[in-house]
Design an enzyme around this catalytic site. Structure first.
Site, PDB file in Angstrom:
ATOM      1  N   ASP A  79       7.138  17.337  37.001  1.00 48.78           N
ATOM      2  CA  ASP A  79       8.153  16.567  36.268  1.00 48.78           C
ATOM      3  C   ASP A  79       9.405  16.373  37.139  1.00 48.78           C
ATOM      4  O   ASP A  79       9.727  17.223  37.964  1.00 48.78           O
ATOM      5  CB  ASP A  79       8.507  17.322  34.974  1.00 48.78           C
ATOM      6  CG  ASP A  79       9.174  16.401  33.970  1.00 48.78           C
ATOM      7  OD1 ASP A  79       9.145  15.170  34.157  1.00 48.78           O
ATOM      8  OD2 ASP A  79       9.747  16.920  32.988  1.00 48.78           O
ATOM      9  N   ASN A 107      10.214  13.291  38.812  1.00 42.44           N
ATOM     10  CA  ASN A 107      10.137  12.229  39.836  1.00 42.44           C
ATOM     11  C   ASN A 107      11.177  11.138  39.574  1.00 42.44           C
ATOM     12  O   ASN A 107      11.877  10.695  40.489  1.00 42.44           O
ATOM     13  CB  ASN A 107       8.753  11.552  39.823  1.00 42.44           C
ATOM     14  CG  ASN A 107       7.652  12.461  40.334  1.00 42.44           C
ATOM     15  OD1 ASN A 107       7.937  13.501  40.894  1.00 42.44           O
ATOM     16  ND2 ASN A 107       6.411  12.060  40.141  1.00 42.44           N
ATOM     17  N   ARG A 157      13.981  11.214  37.748  1.00 44.87           N
ATOM     18  CA  ARG A 157      15.369  11.662  37.910  1.00 44.87           C
ATOM     19  C   ARG A 157      15.724  11.863  39.379  1.00 44.87           C
ATOM     20  O   ARG A 157      16.839  11.600  39.818  1.00 44.87           O
ATOM     21  CB  ARG A 157      15.605  12.952  37.102  1.00 44.87           C
ATOM     22  CG  ARG A 157      15.847  12.672  35.619  1.00 44.87           C
ATOM     23  CD  ARG A 157      15.743  13.921  34.804  1.00 44.87           C
ATOM     24  NE  ARG A 157      14.361  14.360  34.702  1.00 44.87           N
ATOM     25  CZ  ARG A 157      13.994  15.590  34.350  1.00 44.87           C
ATOM     26  NH1 ARG A 157      14.907  16.498  34.102  1.00 44.87           N
ATOM     27  NH2 ARG A 157      12.721  15.898  34.270  1.00 44.87           N
ATOM     28  N   ARG A 213      12.627   4.287  40.080  1.00 47.25           N
ATOM     29  CA  ARG A 213      11.801   5.429  39.656  1.00 47.25           C
ATOM     30  C   ARG A 213      10.505   5.522  40.463  1.00 47.25           C
ATOM     31  O   ARG A 213      10.005   6.601  40.763  1.00 47.25           O
ATOM     32  CB  ARG A 213      11.476   5.323  38.162  1.00 47.25           C
ATOM     33  CG  ARG A 213      12.668   5.580  37.241  1.00 47.25           C
ATOM     34  CD  ARG A 213      12.289   5.328  35.791  1.00 47.25           C
ATOM     35  NE  ARG A 213      11.186   6.175  35.365  1.00 47.25           N
ATOM     36  CZ  ARG A 213      11.313   7.443  34.978  1.00 47.25           C
ATOM     37  NH1 ARG A 213      12.495   7.997  34.961  1.00 47.25           N
ATOM     38  NH2 ARG A 213      10.264   8.133  34.609  1.00 47.25           N
ATOM     39  N   HIS A 223       8.020   8.637  42.334  1.00 45.87           N
ATOM     40  CA  HIS A 223       6.583   8.920  42.223  1.00 45.87           C
ATOM     41  C   HIS A 223       5.929   8.959  43.610  1.00 45.87           C
ATOM     42  O   HIS A 223       5.067   9.791  43.877  1.00 45.87           O
ATOM     43  CB  HIS A 223       5.898   7.867  41.341  1.00 45.87           C
ATOM     44  CG  HIS A 223       6.375   7.898  39.908  1.00 45.87           C
ATOM     45  ND1 HIS A 223       6.466   9.071  39.191  1.00 45.87           N
ATOM     46  CD2 HIS A 223       6.793   6.919  39.068  1.00 45.87           C
ATOM     47  CE1 HIS A 223       6.920   8.808  37.981  1.00 45.87           C
ATOM     48  NE2 HIS A 223       7.137   7.513  37.880  1.00 45.87           N
ATOM     49  N   SER A 249      -0.127  11.578  31.307  1.00 45.25           N
ATOM     50  CA  SER A 249      -0.570  11.971  29.969  1.00 45.25           C
ATOM     51  C   SER A 249      -0.980  10.741  29.165  1.00 45.25           C
ATOM     52  O   SER A 249      -0.595   9.610  29.511  1.00 45.25           O
ATOM     53  CB  SER A 249       0.549  12.719  29.244  1.00 45.25           C
ATOM     54  OG  SER A 249       1.545  11.808  28.854  1.00 45.25           O
ATOM     55  N   ASN A 273       1.957   8.836  28.338  1.00 45.02           N
ATOM     56  CA  ASN A 273       2.666   8.102  29.400  1.00 45.02           C
ATOM     57  C   ASN A 273       2.391   6.597  29.361  1.00 45.02           C
ATOM     58  O   ASN A 273       3.133   5.808  29.954  1.00 45.02           O
ATOM     59  CB  ASN A 273       2.316   8.653  30.794  1.00 45.02           C
ATOM     60  CG  ASN A 273       2.976   9.970  31.113  1.00 45.02           C
ATOM     61  OD1 ASN A 273       2.495  10.753  31.931  1.00 45.02           O
ATOM     62  ND2 ASN A 273       4.106  10.250  30.460  1.00 45.02           N
ATOM     63  N   SER A 332       4.252  20.278  26.828  1.00 44.49           N
ATOM     64  CA  SER A 332       3.981  18.842  26.682  1.00 44.49           C
ATOM     65  C   SER A 332       2.486  18.494  26.637  1.00 44.49           C
ATOM     66  O   SER A 332       2.041  17.585  27.342  1.00 44.49           O
ATOM     67  CB  SER A 332       4.656  18.050  27.812  1.00 44.49           C
ATOM     68  OG  SER A 332       6.042  18.234  27.776  1.00 44.49           O
TER      69      SER A 332
HETATM   70  C1  FPP Z   1       6.624  13.000  35.776  1.00 40.02           C
HETATM   71  O1  FPP Z   1       7.908  12.669  36.247  1.00 40.02           O
HETATM   72  C2  FPP Z   1       5.619  12.511  36.703  1.00 40.02           C
HETATM   73  C3  FPP Z   1       4.632  11.615  36.411  1.00 40.02           C
HETATM   74  C4  FPP Z   1       4.456  11.024  35.072  1.00 40.02           C
HETATM   75  C5  FPP Z   1       3.709  11.136  37.457  1.00 40.02           C
HETATM   76  C6  FPP Z   1       3.216  12.153  38.426  1.00 40.02           C
HETATM   77  C7  FPP Z   1       2.587  11.455  39.555  1.00 40.02           C
HETATM   78  C8  FPP Z   1       2.660  11.795  40.847  1.00 40.02           C
HETATM   79  C9  FPP Z   1       3.311  13.000  41.362  1.00 40.02           C
HETATM   80  C10 FPP Z   1       2.026  10.867  41.816  1.00 40.02           C
HETATM   81  C11 FPP Z   1       0.745  11.322  42.432  1.00 40.02           C
HETATM   82  C12 FPP Z   1      -0.194  11.993  41.516  1.00 40.02           C
HETATM   83  C13 FPP Z   1      -1.542  12.167  41.707  1.00 40.02           C
HETATM   84  C14 FPP Z   1      -2.281  13.108  40.860  1.00 40.02           C
HETATM   85  C15 FPP Z   1      -2.328  11.502  42.736  1.00 40.02           C
HETATM   86  P1  FPP Z   1       8.822  11.718  35.358  1.00 40.02           P
HETATM   87  O2  FPP Z   1       8.564  10.307  35.744  1.00 40.02           O
HETATM   88  O3  FPP Z   1       8.596  12.024  33.912  1.00 40.02           O
HETATM   89  O4  FPP Z   1      10.245  12.147  35.805  1.00 40.02           O
HETATM   90  P2  FPP Z   1      11.557  12.188  34.890  1.00 40.02           P
HETATM   91  O5  FPP Z   1      11.325  13.242  33.845  1.00 40.02           O
HETATM   92  O6  FPP Z   1      12.612  12.556  35.855  1.00 40.02           O
HETATM   93  O7  FPP Z   1      11.729  10.815  34.315  1.00 40.02           O
END
Ligand code: FPP
Length: 234
Positions: A15, A17, A19, A28, A32, A60, A63, A190
């Site tokens: 979690d 990415n 932010r 954003r 990622h 998820s 998502n 979550s």
């Molecule tokens: C949550 O951060 C992250 C995700 C929903 C995506 C995770 C994906 C990767 C790390 C890319 C590569 C993954 C694989 C398995 C190949 P968020 O976007 O909810 O961050 P935030 O809470 O700061 O908004």
């Protein structure tokens, strides 16, 4: 460190990415992309460290409610990673498997998931379980339906159904989680592998996933080894 007591199965809720990127005035999607780099580093490190199972919460079922642009970006990123970037993981002897539902994933995403699964199926190193289009409550519901069908077909009796049987019929038959790490500062699971995390040690860090690294992971492993796991006993 006494490697014998290291966790067999680690789960990471990646979690922060978004932010991480916003803090830097970036889109954003840049977060990622950076998160994907971190993920590759961690997989290679944990495989070398002898960790047998690593489960990652990539996307998820909920998502899909995000903005279309971000969902499309993530789907394209997954395809690109599984098709090309994961070659490094393949060479490192890591075996990739997935947990989650097929619908509404696009065929191209599903195909790239099947390809990387096939290409790594004989690897004997760390088993990397990627939870993509995954939700634990759906997993439990889907498993319940499958088990009910076995009962209706008279393949099992009611006595067959115990926690071990349920675990074996989840999306993947994996050992329970010993350790769950969540980056990004939130303190909740979550809908991540709730059945498998029943006795897991939980670690929460404020670090955004792109900044999470081997050093912090090693500190968590050190603390994990000091915890007294009682599994409901004294
Ligand atoms: C949550 O951060 C992250 C995700 C929903 C995506 C995770 C994906 C990767 C790390 C890319 C590569 C993954 C694989 C398995 C190949 P968020 O976007 O909810 O961050 P935030 O809470 O700061 O908004």
């Amino acid at each position: 460190m006494n490697d014998l007591n290291l966790p067999i199965h680690i789960g990471i809720i990646m979690d922060g990415n978004g932010r991480w990127a916003t803090k830097r005035g970036l889109k954003r999607s840049e977060g990622h992309k950076e998160g994907a780099k971190t993920l590759k580093k961690l997989c290679i490190y944990l495989n070398k460290r002898g960790i047998k199972y690593l489960s990652l919460y990539a996307f998820s079922t909920e998502n899909f409610k995000r903005e279309e642009n971000e969902v499309n970006y993530l789907m394209d990123l997954f395809i690109q990673l599984f098709k090309t970037e994961f070659n490094t993981l393949k060479k490192e002897n890591i075996k990739v498997i997935f947990s989650g539902r097929k619908e509404p994933l696009k065929d191209e995403v599903w195909l790239s998931m099947q390809t990387i699964t096939n290409e790594t199926k004989d690897n004997t190193g760390c088993i990397l379980n990627i939870c993509l289009n995954y939700g634990s409550q759906f997993e439990i519901a889907d498993t319940t339906k499958r088990i009910c069908q076995m009962y209706i077909n008279k393949e099992i009796s009611l006595d067959t159904i115990d926690p071990v049987f349920i675990q074996k019929n989840l999306y993947q038959d994996l050992p329970p989680l010993d350790l769950v790490i969540r980056t990004g500062g939130e303190m909740r699971l979550s809908n991540f592998m709730l059945f498998q995390a029943s006795y897991a040690e939980l670690f929460f860090t404020n670090t955004y996933f792109p900044d999470f690294n081997e050093k912090e992971l090693e500190e968590i492993l050190t603390t994990f080894l000091k915890r007294n796991r009682r599994f409901g006993g004294n």
